[in-house]
Design a protein around this motif. Structure first.
Motif, PDB file in Angstrom:
ATOM      1  N   UNK A 151       0.862  -1.184   0.000  1.00  0.00           N
ATOM      2  CA  UNK A 151       0.000   0.000   0.000  1.00  0.00           C
ATOM      3  C   UNK A 151       0.901   1.238   0.000  1.00  0.00           C
ATOM      4  N   UNK A 152       0.941   1.944  -1.120  1.00  0.00           N
ATOM      5  CA  UNK A 152       1.851   3.083  -1.278  1.00  0.00           C
ATOM      6  C   UNK A 152       1.597   4.182  -0.244  1.00  0.00           C
ATOM      7  N   UNK A 153       0.366   4.436   0.081  1.00  0.00           N
ATOM      8  CA  UNK A 153       0.036   5.475   1.061  1.00  0.00           C
ATOM      9  C   UNK A 153       0.557   5.097   2.456  1.00  0.00           C
ATOM     10  N   UNK A 154       0.327   3.871   2.857  1.00  0.00           N
ATOM     11  CA  UNK A 154       0.846   3.413   4.148  1.00  0.00           C
ATOM     12  C   UNK A 154       2.373   3.376   4.136  1.00  0.00           C
ATOM     13  N   UNK A 155       2.961   3.019   3.008  1.00  0.00           N
ATOM     14  CA  UNK A 155       4.422   2.988   2.903  1.00  0.00           C
ATOM     15  C   UNK A 155       5.000   4.387   3.078  1.00  0.00           C
ATOM     16  N   UNK A 156       4.388   5.381   2.469  1.00  0.00           N
ATOM     17  CA  UNK A 156       4.864   6.756   2.638  1.00  0.00           C
ATOM     18  C   UNK A 156       4.802   7.175   4.104  1.00  0.00           C
ATOM     19  N   UNK A 157       3.703   6.830   4.769  1.00  0.00           N
ATOM     20  CA  UNK A 157       3.577   7.152   6.201  1.00  0.00           C
ATOM     21  C   UNK A 157       4.632   6.395   7.011  1.00  0.00           C
ATOM     22  N   UNK A 158       4.874   5.137   6.667  1.00  0.00           N
ATOM     23  CA  UNK A 158       5.880   4.341   7.378  1.00  0.00           C
ATOM     24  C   UNK A 158       7.266   4.951   7.210  1.00  0.00           C
ATOM     25  N   UNK A 159       7.595   5.377   6.006  1.00  0.00           N
ATOM     26  CA  UNK A 159       8.894   6.005   5.765  1.00  0.00           C
ATOM     27  C   UNK A 159       9.042   7.292   6.565  1.00  0.00           C
ATOM     28  N   UNK A 160       7.987   8.087   6.622  1.00  0.00           N
ATOM     29  CA  UNK A 160       8.030   9.320   7.442  1.00  0.00           C
ATOM     30  C   UNK A 160       8.227   8.978   8.916  1.00  0.00           C
ATOM     31  N   UNK A 161       7.563   7.929   9.389  1.00  0.00           N
ATOM     32  CA  UNK A 161       7.732   7.505  10.782  1.00  0.00           C
ATOM     33  C   UNK A 161       9.165   7.049  11.041  1.00  0.00           C
ATOM     34  N   UNK A 162       9.731   6.285  10.118  1.00  0.00           N
ATOM     35  CA  UNK A 162      11.102   5.812  10.297  1.00  0.00           C
ATOM     36  C   UNK A 162      12.060   6.990  10.388  1.00  0.00           C
ATOM     37  N   UNK A 163      11.848   7.976   9.540  1.00  0.00           N
ATOM     38  CA  UNK A 163      12.735   9.140   9.538  1.00  0.00           C
ATOM     39  C   UNK A 163      12.557   9.982  10.797  1.00  0.00           C
ATOM     40  N   UNK A 164      11.317  10.254  11.156  1.00  0.00           N
ATOM     41  CA  UNK A 164      11.046  11.149  12.285  1.00  0.00           C
ATOM     42  C   UNK A 164      11.224  10.469  13.643  1.00  0.00           C
ATOM     43  N   UNK A 165      10.664   9.304  13.798  1.00  0.00           N
ATOM     44  CA  UNK A 165      10.632   8.652  15.110  1.00  0.00           C
ATOM     45  C   UNK A 165      11.826   7.743  15.383  1.00  0.00           C
ATOM     46  N   UNK A 166      12.514   7.310  14.337  1.00  0.00           N
ATOM     47  CA  UNK A 166      13.610   6.357  14.512  1.00  0.00           C
ATOM     48  C   UNK A 166      14.933   6.907  14.005  1.00  0.00           C
ATOM     49  N   UNK A 167      14.943   8.178  13.628  1.00  0.00           N
ATOM     50  CA  UNK A 167      16.144   8.850  13.121  1.00  0.00           C
ATOM     51  C   UNK A 167      16.764   8.109  11.941  1.00  0.00           C
ATOM     52  N   UNK A 168      15.947   7.415  11.162  1.00  0.00           N
ATOM     53  CA  UNK A 168      16.450   6.684  10.004  1.00  0.00           C
ATOM     54  C   UNK A 168      16.813   7.656   8.890  1.00  0.00           C
ATOM     55  N   UNK A 169      17.915   7.362   8.222  1.00  0.00           N
ATOM     56  CA  UNK A 169      18.264   8.092   7.006  1.00  0.00           C
ATOM     57  C   UNK A 169      17.499   7.443   5.862  1.00  0.00           C
ATOM     58  N   UNK A 170      16.871   8.255   5.041  1.00  0.00           N
ATOM     59  CA  UNK A 170      16.173   7.753   3.862  1.00  0.00           C
ATOM     60  C   UNK A 170      16.963   8.238   2.655  1.00  0.00           C
ATOM     61  N   UNK A 171      17.503   7.307   1.881  1.00  0.00           N
ATOM     62  CA  UNK A 171      18.359   7.675   0.745  1.00  0.00           C
ATOM     63  C   UNK A 171      18.112   6.731  -0.430  1.00  0.00           C
ATOM     64  N   UNK A 172      18.324   7.239  -1.639  1.00  0.00           N
ATOM     65  CA  UNK A 172      18.322   6.332  -2.790  1.00  0.00           C
ATOM     66  C   UNK A 172      19.537   5.411  -2.718  1.00  0.00           C
ATOM     67  N   UNK A 173      19.431   4.236  -3.285  1.00  0.00           N
ATOM     68  CA  UNK A 173      20.505   3.243  -3.198  1.00  0.00           C
ATOM     69  C   UNK A 173      21.828   3.774  -3.738  1.00  0.00           C
ATOM     70  N   UNK A 174      21.802   4.594  -4.763  1.00  0.00           N
ATOM     71  CA  UNK A 174      23.021   5.126  -5.355  1.00  0.00           C
ATOM     72  C   UNK A 174      23.788   6.072  -4.452  1.00  0.00           C
ATOM     73  N   UNK A 175      23.167   6.534  -3.378  1.00  0.00           N
ATOM     74  CA  UNK A 175      23.820   7.449  -2.438  1.00  0.00           C
ATOM     75  C   UNK A 175      24.291   6.753  -1.159  1.00  0.00           C
ATOM     76  N   UNK A 176      24.081   5.462  -1.072  1.00  0.00           N
ATOM     77  CA  UNK A 176      24.427   4.733   0.153  1.00  0.00           C
ATOM     78  C   UNK A 176      25.803   4.088  -0.016  1.00  0.00           C
ATOM     79  N   UNK A 177      26.656   4.318   0.975  1.00  0.00           N
ATOM     80  CA  UNK A 177      28.005   3.751   0.951  1.00  0.00           C
ATOM     81  C   UNK A 177      28.163   2.724   2.072  1.00  0.00           C
ATOM     82  N   UNK A 178      29.168   1.893   1.913  1.00  0.00           N
ATOM     83  CA  UNK A 178      29.413   0.799   2.850  1.00  0.00           C
ATOM     84  C   UNK A 178      30.848   0.780   3.357  1.00  0.00           C
ATOM     85  N   UNK A 179      31.457   1.951   3.446  1.00  0.00           N
ATOM     86  CA  UNK A 179      32.835   1.988   3.930  1.00  0.00           C
ATOM     87  C   UNK A 179      32.904   1.425   5.323  1.00  0.00           C
ATOM     88  N   UNK A 180      33.978   0.742   5.594  1.00  0.00           N
ATOM     89  CA  UNK A 180      34.236   0.224   6.930  1.00  0.00           C
ATOM     90  C   UNK A 180      34.734   1.371   7.798  1.00  0.00           C
TER      91      UNK A 180
END
Length: 184
Positions: A151-180
């Motif tokens: 459900x795209x609408x619920x997914x958008x709300x879930x992503x906002x919750x992750x960012x706001x309530x869980x301090x999650x970074x939301x990024x496109x895959x091309x911007x994510x790095x895995x440096x040690x």
């Protein structure tokens, strides 16, 4: 700091469930992003952990789960992202990747302090897993183009919750790095 681990959630599926028809379209859109993350994580020698539902098959192991998914009607959604020989695997039975699994222990043994989440379903397993990672004091990144909703609408709300309530970074895959980031 610590290492970054890529967590691939519930992507080894036969897609034989109630919401499969809607989910398959979302998964097709997320596959390229998941592929980018797998390539980047493997190139950086970062841990890649597949955490997958066992679909109530209590005698199953990762090989059987993968085999069932590759033999299912949507094998084309599994083949491009199937685990390699270096990938780790954790079986789960509920929505969260941490609930009654050894994942927290595994991540501590790997020295991982940051997790990148991708997979399905954004408003269910990804959301609950992000919360459980956050309460375990892990840094959470969610790859926006590598998660699949029902459900795209619920997914958008879930992503906002992750960012706001869980301090999650939301990024496109091309911007994510895995440096040690371990101290020498």
């Amino acid at each position: 700091m610590g290492r970054t681990a890529l967590i691939v959630i519930d992507m080894l599926s036969t897609y034989e469930h109630e919401d499969a028809e809607v989910l398959v379209g979302s998964v097709r859109k997320a596959l390229p992003g998941i592929g980018v993350l797998l390539e980047r994580a493997r190139a950086a020698d970062a841990p890649v952990v597949y955490v997958n539902d066992n679909f109530g098959r209590w005698r199953s192991h990762h090989g059987e789960i993968l085999e069932a998914a590759l033999s299912g009607p949507c094998a084309d959604l599994v083949e491009p992202i199937e685990p390699d020989e270096e990938s780790l695997f954790v079986v789960k039975a509920r929505h969260s990747i941490f609930y009654e699994t050894p994942l927290a222990y595994l991540l501590s043994q790997l020295g991982a302090r940051r997790v990148v989440l991708c997979g399905q379903v954004t408003e269910q397993c990804v959301l609950y897993s992000a919360l459980d990672a956050h309460i375990r004091h892990l840094d959470v990144v969610v790859a926006l183009d590598a998660v699949a909703p029902i459900d795209a609408e619920l997914a958008d709300a879930a992503l906002r919750m992750m960012e706001r309530n869980m301090a999650a970074e939301l990024r496109p895959s091309g911007e994510i790095t895995f440096e040690d980031e371990r101290a020498d």
